[in-house]
Scaffold this motif. Sequence first.
Motif, mmCIF file in Angstrom:
data_model
loop_
_atom_site.group_PDB
_atom_site.id
_atom_site.type_symbol
_atom_site.label_atom_id
_atom_site.label_comp_id
_atom_site.label_asym_id
_atom_site.label_seq_id
_atom_site.Cartn_x
_atom_site.Cartn_y
_atom_site.Cartn_z
ATOM 1 N N PHE A 196 1.417 72.467 -30.232
ATOM 2 C CA PHE A 196 0.597 73.790 -30.473
ATOM 3 C C PHE A 196 -0.820 72.939 -29.634
ATOM 4 N N ASP A 197 -1.997 73.537 -28.836
ATOM 5 C CA ASP A 197 -3.291 73.267 -28.345
ATOM 6 C C ASP A 197 -3.835 72.679 -29.468
ATOM 7 N N CYS A 198 -3.914 73.179 -30.405
ATOM 8 C CA CYS A 198 -4.594 72.668 -31.283
ATOM 9 C C CYS A 198 -3.883 73.476 -32.861
ATOM 10 N N LEU A 199 -4.361 72.388 -33.721
ATOM 11 C CA LEU A 199 -3.560 72.606 -35.173
ATOM 12 C C LEU A 199 -4.972 73.089 -35.970
ATOM 13 N N VAL A 200 -5.026 73.709 -37.071
ATOM 14 C CA VAL A 200 -5.777 73.617 -38.116
ATOM 15 C C VAL A 200 -5.972 73.673 -39.239
ATOM 16 N N PHE A 201 -6.604 72.508 -39.975
ATOM 17 C CA PHE A 201 -6.240 71.634 -41.085
ATOM 18 C C PHE A 201 -7.594 71.919 -42.163
ATOM 19 N N ILE A 202 -8.050 73.282 -43.238
ATOM 20 C CA ILE A 202 -9.140 73.044 -43.711
ATOM 21 C C ILE A 202 -8.823 72.346 -45.424
ATOM 22 N N GLY A 203 -10.109 71.536 -45.908
ATOM 23 C CA GLY A 203 -9.148 71.287 -47.511
ATOM 24 C C GLY A 203 -11.254 71.214 -47.377
ATOM 25 N N ARG A 204 -11.455 70.854 -49.105
ATOM 26 C CA ARG A 204 -12.524 69.779 -49.436
ATOM 27 C C ARG A 204 -13.067 68.782 -49.033
ATOM 28 N N VAL B 6 -16.057 87.536 -45.078
ATOM 29 C CA VAL B 6 -16.983 86.272 -44.287
ATOM 30 C C VAL B 6 -16.611 85.349 -44.278
ATOM 31 N N TRP B 7 -16.186 84.142 -44.901
ATOM 32 C CA TRP B 7 -15.353 83.261 -44.942
ATOM 33 C C TRP B 7 -14.058 83.249 -43.589
ATOM 34 N N VAL B 8 -13.249 83.920 -44.212
ATOM 35 C CA VAL B 8 -12.796 84.210 -42.693
ATOM 36 C C VAL B 8 -12.968 84.125 -41.192
ATOM 37 N N ARG B 9 -13.673 84.760 -41.269
ATOM 38 C CA ARG B 9 -14.939 85.084 -39.514
ATOM 39 C C ARG B 9 -15.063 84.172 -39.906
ATOM 40 N N ASP B 10 -16.135 83.136 -40.456
ATOM 41 C CA ASP B 10 -16.575 81.849 -40.726
ATOM 42 C C ASP B 10 -15.802 81.171 -39.721
ATOM 43 N N VAL B 11 -14.561 80.971 -40.593
ATOM 44 C CA VAL B 11 -12.889 80.107 -39.530
ATOM 45 C C VAL B 11 -13.165 80.032 -38.229
ATOM 46 N N GLN B 12 -12.763 82.112 -38.129
ATOM 47 C CA GLN B 12 -12.476 82.163 -36.759
ATOM 48 C C GLN B 12 -13.344 82.227 -35.260
ATOM 49 N N ARG B 13 -14.438 81.829 -36.470
ATOM 50 C CA ARG B 13 -15.831 81.323 -35.031
ATOM 51 C C ARG B 13 -15.828 80.264 -34.522
ATOM 52 N N LYS B 14 -15.515 79.300 -35.766
ATOM 53 C CA LYS B 14 -15.344 78.409 -35.307
ATOM 54 C C LYS B 14 -14.555 78.056 -34.485
ATOM 55 N N VAL B 15 -13.207 77.857 -34.870
ATOM 56 C CA VAL B 15 -11.960 77.883 -34.291
ATOM 57 C C VAL B 15 -12.293 77.640 -32.726
ATOM 58 N N PRO C 48 -6.031 78.852 -25.957
ATOM 59 C CA PRO C 48 -4.440 78.021 -26.528
ATOM 60 C C PRO C 48 -3.531 78.537 -27.577
ATOM 61 N N ARG C 49 -2.451 77.895 -27.503
ATOM 62 C CA ARG C 49 -1.837 77.747 -28.540
ATOM 63 C C ARG C 49 -2.504 77.399 -29.999
ATOM 64 N N ILE C 50 -2.507 78.035 -31.142
ATOM 65 C CA ILE C 50 -3.285 77.590 -32.773
ATOM 66 C C ILE C 50 -2.081 78.433 -33.306
ATOM 67 N N LEU D 182 -4.213 83.699 -44.587
ATOM 68 C CA LEU D 182 -5.075 85.178 -44.596
ATOM 69 C C LEU D 182 -5.747 84.751 -42.340
ATOM 70 N N PHE D 183 -4.835 83.844 -41.940
ATOM 71 C CA PHE D 183 -4.589 84.105 -41.138
ATOM 72 C C PHE D 183 -3.759 84.256 -39.643
ATOM 73 N N PRO D 184 -3.487 85.668 -40.006
ATOM 74 C CA PRO D 184 -1.671 85.368 -39.465
ATOM 75 C C PRO D 184 -1.282 86.026 -37.659
ATOM 76 N N GLN D 185 -2.986 86.032 -37.539
ATOM 77 C CA GLN D 185 -2.921 85.877 -35.766
ATOM 78 C C GLN D 185 -2.924 84.704 -34.708
ATOM 79 N N TRP D 186 -2.174 83.221 -35.941
ATOM 80 C CA TRP D 186 -2.109 82.102 -36.384
ATOM 81 C C TRP D 186 -0.662 81.382 -36.985
#
Length: 365
Positions: free
Chosen positions: A14-22, A96-105, A117-119, A135-139
């Motif tokens: 992958f070009d980029c992997l995203v990890f979300i957590g608190r 709203v939360w999904v949009r924020d994640v998409q924009r940041k990535v 990039p392959r995400i 929540l992110f079928p495009q990735w």
Amino acid sequence: MAPAATSSKPAYAFDCLVFIGRFQPPHLGHLAIIREALKQARQVIVLVGSAWQARSLRNPWSFDERQTMIRSGFDDADNQRLEISPLLDALYNDDVWVRDVQRKVRDLAAPANARLPRIGLIGASRGQSSYYLSLFPQWESVSVPLVEGISASQIRERLFRSPGSTGDYLTTGAYHDLPPGVVNSVSEFCQGEAYYQLLEEQQLLDQYRQAWAQAPYPPIFVTVNAVVVQSGHVLLVRRTAAPGKGLLALPGGFINPHERLLDACMRELRERLRLKVPEPVLKGSLRGQRLFDEPHRSWRGRTLAEAFYFALRPDQQLPRLKPVKGGDHARWVALADLEPDSLFEDHFFIIQNFLGLPADFSARP
């Protein structure tokens, strides 16, 4: 014939992997996922949720503190490939939360050789991460095994339920599920004022739960809140005692046994705040109401809040608030001055839900 030259750069899937957590706090299970991501991608984006929220027993550490703890587990080379960014919750609006994640990535993901990039989105195979993956079928989804026996909630419970032995836990290695850098940060945190204020909240919570210990079923409480807005200002109160001492909150409280929800809300505004607006005018300004029921929204446990939105007619003079002995310290706060980490529990998100306030605080210092 001389052997063909080979590239020294590793070939990543992958070009980029995203990890979300608190990451409250970051533990060895979190670091294991990030290390796996670093093996598979040339860039790893870590989005740290519950950013810019007031400290609480569920969210003791700020974004900056958590970022420092995460980076302490990696060397300089790995840290250069890590992008760690804050992510504000949007408790009552997944879109709203999904949009924020998409924009940041989109903004953080580096293009690869002038191509898209392959995400991928990486997470543990069970738990809340599995929900994020859907929540992110495009990735592409990358699921890694969950590290058994490690729980951030249990780590927090040890910190706040055993204050006398917290130092022993940290020095004797009982926190075997935390990386050394995180142990050092947690130890330093336990010497500060914020830790002792949260200890006070834990003691109050224990007393609160003890009062209901003999109930046949876990209690569910019902409260009301008022979102009163006029001329770009919202009516808030300053909490003077734990929990949330010093934070701003929406006016409201528990309903009485024989009281309708709207009547309870009006009573709170009339008796505790002495809001100088005739009741017919206030009721005529009601523009909406909604039940807020996020399971972790309140420190008390399962507490439902019915909020009422009143939009008063614009005027150069904001309605007066007459102080009441033993009442709440009320004030009008400009909407531009609202900060998530200055509001109690989920009250910022309740206001956001009615007023459509922006969810992206990326430019905030």
